[in-house]
Scaffold this motif. Structure first.
Motif, mmCIF file in Angstrom:
data_model
loop_
_atom_site.group_PDB
_atom_site.id
_atom_site.type_symbol
_atom_site.label_atom_id
_atom_site.label_comp_id
_atom_site.label_asym_id
_atom_site.label_seq_id
_atom_site.Cartn_x
_atom_site.Cartn_y
_atom_site.Cartn_z
ATOM 1 N N ARG A 1 0.824 -1.222 0.000
ATOM 2 C CA ARG A 1 0.000 0.000 0.000
ATOM 3 C C ARG A 1 0.855 1.268 0.000
ATOM 4 N NH1 ARG A 1 -5.440 -0.895 1.268
ATOM 5 N NH2 ARG A 1 -5.913 -3.081 1.756
ATOM 6 N N ASP A 2 1.971 1.224 -0.723
ATOM 7 C CA ASP A 2 2.869 2.382 -0.733
ATOM 8 C C ASP A 2 3.057 2.961 -2.136
ATOM 9 O OD1 ASP A 2 4.400 0.436 -1.944
ATOM 10 O OD2 ASP A 2 6.082 0.566 -0.533
ATOM 11 N N ASN A 3 2.103 2.690 -3.028
ATOM 12 C CA ASN A 3 2.224 3.191 -4.407
ATOM 13 C C ASN A 3 1.047 4.065 -4.809
ATOM 14 O OD1 ASN A 3 0.311 1.063 -4.573
ATOM 15 N ND2 ASN A 3 0.838 0.661 -6.713
ATOM 16 N N VAL A 4 0.492 4.815 -3.851
ATOM 17 C CA VAL A 4 -0.674 5.656 -4.134
ATOM 18 C C VAL A 4 -0.235 7.028 -4.636
ATOM 19 C CG1 VAL A 4 -2.699 6.810 -3.150
ATOM 20 C CG2 VAL A 4 -2.100 4.480 -2.424
ATOM 21 N N GLY B 1 -3.288 4.585 3.199
ATOM 22 C CA GLY B 1 -2.592 5.149 4.351
ATOM 23 C C GLY B 1 -1.704 6.285 3.889
ATOM 24 N N ARG B 2 -0.421 5.990 3.752
ATOM 25 C CA ARG B 2 0.528 7.002 3.280
ATOM 26 C C ARG B 2 0.346 7.225 1.779
ATOM 27 N NH1 ARG B 2 4.770 9.559 5.491
ATOM 28 N NH2 ARG B 2 6.684 9.925 4.307
ATOM 29 N N ILE B 3 0.460 8.467 1.346
ATOM 30 C CA ILE B 3 0.330 8.823 -0.063
ATOM 31 C C ILE B 3 1.724 9.108 -0.605
ATOM 32 C CG2 ILE B 3 -0.595 10.529 -1.681
ATOM 33 C CD1 ILE B 3 -3.010 10.806 0.211
ATOM 34 N N ALA B 4 2.133 8.302 -1.587
ATOM 35 C CA ALA B 4 3.490 8.427 -2.124
ATOM 36 C C ALA B 4 3.675 9.720 -2.907
ATOM 37 C CB ALA B 4 3.807 7.225 -3.009
ATOM 38 N N LEU B 5 2.629 10.130 -3.633
ATOM 39 C CA LEU B 5 2.677 11.369 -4.409
ATOM 40 C C LEU B 5 1.325 12.048 -4.352
ATOM 41 C CD1 LEU B 5 3.908 13.377 -6.488
ATOM 42 C CD2 LEU B 5 3.068 11.839 -8.286
ATOM 43 N N ARG C 1 6.089 18.178 5.638
ATOM 44 C CA ARG C 1 7.214 17.244 5.744
ATOM 45 C C ARG C 1 7.497 16.552 4.418
ATOM 46 N NH1 ARG C 1 7.870 20.049 9.084
ATOM 47 N NH2 ARG C 1 7.825 19.811 11.361
ATOM 48 N N ALA C 2 6.612 16.687 3.459
ATOM 49 C CA ALA C 2 6.774 16.022 2.168
ATOM 50 C C ALA C 2 7.945 16.606 1.392
ATOM 51 C CB ALA C 2 5.495 16.164 1.351
ATOM 52 N N ARG C 3 8.612 15.750 0.618
ATOM 53 C CA ARG C 3 9.576 16.239 -0.357
ATOM 54 C C ARG C 3 8.771 16.959 -1.429
ATOM 55 N NH1 ARG C 3 14.231 18.508 -1.387
ATOM 56 N NH2 ARG C 3 15.469 17.594 -3.083
ATOM 57 N N MET D 1 -2.376 19.740 6.640
ATOM 58 C CA MET D 1 -3.326 19.104 7.543
ATOM 59 C C MET D 1 -2.810 17.762 8.065
ATOM 60 S SD MET D 1 -7.344 18.256 6.725
ATOM 61 C CE MET D 1 -7.755 19.950 6.264
ATOM 62 N N GLU D 2 -2.167 16.989 7.177
ATOM 63 C CA GLU D 2 -1.638 15.670 7.551
ATOM 64 C C GLU D 2 -0.200 15.520 7.059
ATOM 65 O OE1 GLU D 2 -4.823 12.309 7.960
ATOM 66 O OE2 GLU D 2 -4.868 13.036 5.893
ATOM 67 N N PRO D 3 0.726 16.227 7.681
ATOM 68 C CA PRO D 3 2.103 16.261 7.157
ATOM 69 C C PRO D 3 2.788 14.895 7.099
ATOM 70 C CG PRO D 3 1.965 17.308 9.319
ATOM 71 C CD PRO D 3 0.570 17.106 8.854
ATOM 72 N N GLU D 4 2.454 13.997 7.996
ATOM 73 C CA GLU D 4 3.129 12.700 8.016
ATOM 74 C C GLU D 4 2.574 11.741 6.967
ATOM 75 O OE1 GLU D 4 5.780 12.442 9.764
ATOM 76 O OE2 GLU D 4 5.417 14.426 10.628
ATOM 77 N N ARG D 5 1.443 12.087 6.371
ATOM 78 C CA ARG D 5 0.804 11.178 5.426
ATOM 79 C C ARG D 5 1.382 11.301 4.010
ATOM 80 N NH1 ARG D 5 -5.715 10.289 5.268
ATOM 81 N NH2 ARG D 5 -5.603 8.120 4.579
ATOM 82 N N ILE D 6 1.891 12.468 3.680
ATOM 83 C CA ILE D 6 2.295 12.754 2.300
ATOM 84 C C ILE D 6 3.808 12.610 2.167
ATOM 85 C CG2 ILE D 6 2.095 14.388 0.399
ATOM 86 C CD1 ILE D 6 -0.601 13.539 1.750
ATOM 87 N N GLU D 7 4.237 11.720 1.269
ATOM 88 C CA GLU D 7 5.665 11.494 1.062
ATOM 89 C C GLU D 7 6.260 12.501 0.082
ATOM 90 O OE1 GLU D 7 8.624 7.968 -0.622
ATOM 91 O OE2 GLU D 7 6.627 7.469 0.119
ATOM 92 N N ARG D 8 5.605 12.677 -1.071
ATOM 93 C CA ARG D 8 6.054 13.646 -2.066
ATOM 94 C C ARG D 8 4.875 14.514 -2.486
ATOM 95 N NH1 ARG D 8 11.269 12.370 -4.169
ATOM 96 N NH2 ARG D 8 11.932 10.309 -3.432
#
Length: 339
Positions: free
Chosen positions: A37-40, A126-130, A277-279, A147-154
Motif C-alpha cells: 500500500r505504498d504506491n498511491v 494510508g501514506r500517499i506516495a505522491l 514534511r513532504a519532499r 493538515m496531515e504532514p506525516e501522510r504525504i511522502e512527495r
C-alpha cells in the motif's frame, strides 16, 4: 469511464457551520494498490475538471509517464460542489426533496480536503506516495500536506499558491458578477444562468491563456477580415462549458476558491507551510498571470527543502494542461530522486 461513487456514513459538517445531510463522492482510480500500500498517487483536480484524470490531463496517465498506472495506484476524487458526481447544487436536498440549486451551503477548500480524507480511509489508503495538484487542485494539495504532514511522502504543486490573492479573488468576483447578471440565475432549474456562465467562462479564459497564448493562436485570417477568431473562440468556449457544467456549481466553487488560506487559524501562511514534511516540487509557468513565477518562487521559499522548476510556455496558466512533455520531464526525475 463512469466514476465510482462512495457514500460517506452520516452527515458531513462543513467548516462554514452548515451540514450536508449526505455526502456522495465520485472518484476514478487507475492501476492497482500494491500489497505494501505504498504506491498511491493522488491527483487533486482544478476548477471544472472531473475525477477522470486521463480525460482532462493528456499524456500523464500512461506507461512511462509520471502517473504510470503500471507503477502507481492513481486516485482522483471529484470535488465537493462539482457537476461530476460528488454532492453539489444539482443534487437533491433530503430535507426538501428538491435540488439544492442556489441554496447549496457554502464550503471551503478545507472541506474539500476533508472529503478526500474520508474517501482515502474508505479505500484503505494510508501514506500517499505522491500528492499532486495544479491550480485549485494545488490549493487542495497544499492544504492536505499541512493538515496531515506525516501522510504525504512527495508533493507536487503546479501553478498554485498557499492563499487566494486579491488578484485571484478579483478574477472570481468578475465571473460571479457575469453569472449574477443573467436574470435566470436563481431560478430552480439546471439550465439557469447559462448566458451568465458562458460570459464568466470567457472572462476567466482571458486569465487562463493570457496575451501570448491568444496572440499566438487567434490571429485573424486575411481572407475574412470581418470575422475575428478571438471573438468566435470566446463564444465557443463559453458555449462549450455550458454544455457540460452548471452555473450553480461554478459559482459555489469560485466561492470556495476564495476561502483558501492555508494559514487560517495556524499562525499565518509561513507558519503553516513549515509544517509540511513532504519532499516538495513547486512548478511555475513563465507566462502565468494568475500564479506568477515570482509568487511560485515565494511559495517554494516558504516550504522547507522544496525544489523549484519552471515550465516555459506561451499558454500562461493553461500551460500545465498543454505542456505535458515538459511536465513529465520535471516530475519523473523528482519521483526517482532520494529524499
Amino acid at each position: 469511464m463512469d466514476p465510482q461513487i462512495y457514500t460517506a456514513p452520516g452527515p458531513f459538517e462543513l467548516e462554514t457551520g452548515h451540514t450536508l445531510p449526505e455526502l456522495r463522492i465520485a472518484y476514478h482510480t487507475y492501476g492497482r494498490m500494491n500489497a505494501a500500500r505504498d504506491n498511491v498517487a493522488w491527483v487533486c483536480h482544478a476548477l471544472t475538471a472531473n475525477s477522470e484524470v486521463a480525460d482532462w490531463w493528456p499524456h500523464t496517465v500512461e506507461k512511462g509517464r509520471f502517473l504510470d498506472p503500471e507503477r502507481w495506484f492513481v486516485v482522483c476524487a471529484n470535488i465537493l460542489g462539482s457537476h461530476y458526481g460528488t454532492t453539489g447544487p444539482l443534487h437533491v436536498n433530503p430535507a426538501t426533496g428538491r435540488p439544492w440549486y442556489g441554496t447549496f451551503p457554502s464550503f471551503t477548500i478545507r472541506d474539500i480536503v476533508r472529503a478526500h480524507r474520508l474517501l482515502a480511509e474508505a479505500l484503505g489508503v494510508g501514506r500517499i506516495a505522491l500528492l499532486v495538484g495544479s491550480s485549485v487542485g494545488g490549493f487542495q494539495a497544499v492544504e492536505w500536506a499541512v493538515m496531515e504532514p506525516e501522510r504525504i511522502e512527495r508533493l507536487a504543486l503546479i501553478a498554485t499558491d498557499a492563499k487566494a490573492s486579491p488578484w485571484n479573488i478579483a478574477i472570481d468576483e468578475t465571473q460571479r458578477m457575469a453569472i449574477e447578471a443573467d436574470s435566470t440565475y436563481g431560478e430552480e432549474r439546471p439550465d439557469a444562468g447559462m448566458k451568465g456562465l458562458a460570459a464568466a467562462r470567457a472572462l476567466g479564459l482571458l486569465s487562463y491563456r493570457g496575451p501570448e497564448g491568444y496572440n499566438l493562436t487567434q490571429q485573424d485570417r486575411e481572407e475574412n477580415p470581418a470575422l475575428h477568431r478571438a471573438c468566435t473562440y470566446q463564444q465557443y468556449q463559453g458555449e462549450k462549458l455550458c454544455r457540460r457544467y452548471n452555473a450553480y456549481s461554478y459559482h459555489a466553487i469560485l466561492d470556495a476558491f476564495d476561502t483558501h488560506d492555508v494559514g487560517r487559524g495556524r499562525g499565518g501562511v509561513e507558519a503553516a507551510l513549515r509544517r509540511i514534511r513532504a519532499r516538495t516540487l513547486v512548478v511555475g509557468i513563465t507566462t502565468d498571470i494568475i500564479f506568477t513565477p515570482a509568487e511560485m518562487r515565494r511559495l517554494h521559499g516558504q516550504i522547507p527543502g522544496s525544489l523549484y522548476r519552471e515550465i516555459d510556455s506561451p499558454f500562461a496558466h493553461d500551460g500545465f494542461l498543454v505542456e505535458y512533455e515538459q511536465l513529465n520531464a520535471l516530475l519523473l526525475p523528482f519521483l526517482e530522486e532520494k529524499a
